[in-house]
Enzyme design. Structure first.
Site, mmCIF file in Angstrom:
data_model
loop_
_atom_site.group_PDB
_atom_site.id
_atom_site.type_symbol
_atom_site.label_atom_id
_atom_site.label_comp_id
_atom_site.label_asym_id
_atom_site.label_seq_id
_atom_site.Cartn_x
_atom_site.Cartn_y
_atom_site.Cartn_z
ATOM 1 N N ASP A 126 0.857 -1.179 0.000
ATOM 2 C CA ASP A 126 0.000 0.000 0.000
ATOM 3 C C ASP A 126 0.897 1.233 0.000
ATOM 4 O O ASP A 126 1.909 1.269 0.699
ATOM 5 C CB ASP A 126 -0.907 -0.001 1.234
ATOM 6 C CG ASP A 126 -2.029 1.011 1.125
ATOM 7 O OD1 ASP A 126 -1.733 2.224 1.113
ATOM 8 O OD2 ASP A 126 -3.190 0.596 1.062
ATOM 9 N N ILE A 127 0.541 2.228 -0.765
ATOM 10 C CA ILE A 127 1.351 3.445 -0.897
ATOM 11 C C ILE A 127 1.382 4.256 0.398
ATOM 12 O O ILE A 127 2.319 4.999 0.668
ATOM 13 C CB ILE A 127 0.851 4.305 -2.084
ATOM 14 C CG1 ILE A 127 1.841 5.389 -2.443
ATOM 15 C CG2 ILE A 127 -0.504 4.912 -1.818
ATOM 16 C CD1 ILE A 127 2.949 4.909 -3.322
ATOM 17 N N HIS A 139 -9.889 -5.087 -3.883
ATOM 18 C CA HIS A 139 -8.573 -5.192 -3.245
ATOM 19 C C HIS A 139 -8.715 -5.483 -1.760
ATOM 20 O O HIS A 139 -9.467 -4.834 -1.055
ATOM 21 C CB HIS A 139 -7.721 -3.946 -3.483
ATOM 22 C CG HIS A 139 -8.355 -2.671 -3.068
ATOM 23 N ND1 HIS A 139 -9.351 -2.041 -3.802
ATOM 24 C CD2 HIS A 139 -8.144 -1.879 -1.986
ATOM 25 C CE1 HIS A 139 -9.715 -0.930 -3.193
ATOM 26 N NE2 HIS A 139 -8.995 -0.812 -2.077
ATOM 27 N N LEU A 140 -7.967 -6.499 -1.346
ATOM 28 C CA LEU A 140 -7.930 -6.920 0.050
ATOM 29 C C LEU A 140 -6.803 -6.181 0.745
ATOM 30 O O LEU A 140 -5.658 -6.207 0.289
ATOM 31 C CB LEU A 140 -7.677 -8.433 0.135
ATOM 32 C CG LEU A 140 -7.408 -8.995 1.536
ATOM 33 C CD1 LEU A 140 -8.679 -8.974 2.372
ATOM 34 C CD2 LEU A 140 -6.842 -10.405 1.433
ATOM 35 N N HIS A 141 -7.124 -5.523 1.861
ATOM 36 C CA HIS A 141 -6.096 -4.910 2.703
ATOM 37 C C HIS A 141 -5.583 -5.974 3.656
ATOM 38 O O HIS A 141 -6.373 -6.661 4.322
ATOM 39 C CB HIS A 141 -6.671 -3.745 3.515
ATOM 40 C CG HIS A 141 -6.967 -2.540 2.702
ATOM 41 N ND1 HIS A 141 -6.050 -1.542 2.489
ATOM 42 C CD2 HIS A 141 -8.090 -2.183 2.031
ATOM 43 C CE1 HIS A 141 -6.586 -0.608 1.733
ATOM 44 N NE2 HIS A 141 -7.824 -0.977 1.426
#
Length: 166
Positions: free
Chosen positions: A55-56, A124-126
């Site tokens: 993740d950015i 999208h899965l965190h």
């Protein structure tokens, strides 16, 4: 949220845009561009089904996004048939954590932002670990039992019950 910064910070790598993306590609989707190597984002995992990258704007010391390699809409657009895909996203997240020496999977958060609280419509899965080290803001963004964040287990349960009569 965190995905918005990905759009702003990622740079197009012109040398990698010569190949024509296949079916399941949305040319306006930042995550489709990332998994097709059109951005300078490092892929930690990539195969025909699933891709993973950092993740950015990490919400925990280890914060990864696991996405279908082909474009799939957000979690609200999923059906019962997507349960195996969601499970595959989770399994890939676990593999990435283990490769990074995270073995305590009880201190990990796997989940999705519930629309309209997601800024990228590509599923999208965190994957956040250790969850106990998340800061105040991250604890809000990725809060359990909230209107804006759903765990992978909750999504699987919700999808599995779709279409059943009560």
């Amino acid at each position: 949220m965190a995905e918005v910064e990905a759009t702003q910070a990622a740079q197009v790598d012109v040398s990698k845009t010569n190949s024509v993306p296949g079916e399941g590609y949305d040319k306006k989707c930042i995550f489709c561009k990332i998994v097709n190597n059109e951005m300078s984002t490092e892929l930690l995992h990539s195969d025909d089904e699933v891709s993973c990258f950092r993740d950015i704007k990490p919400g925990a010391p280890h914060h990864y996004l696991v996405v279908p390699t082909k474009h799939v809409g957000n979690c609200k657009s999923l059906t019962k048939e997507h349960v195996p895909l969601v499970k595959q996203l989770v399994e890939t997240g676990k593999e990435i954590l283990q490769k990074n020496n995270i073995t305590d999977l009880t201190d990990v958060r796997f989940g999705f932002h519930w629309p309209p609280f997601c800024s990228v419509t590509h599923l999208h899965l965190h994957v956040l670990a250790p969850a106990s080290q998340m800061g105040f803001t991250s604890r809000l963004f990725y809060k359990l039992n909230s209107y804006w964040f759903i765990t992978a287990d909750q999504l699987i349960e919700l999808l599995s019950s779709k279409g059943e009569t009560n």
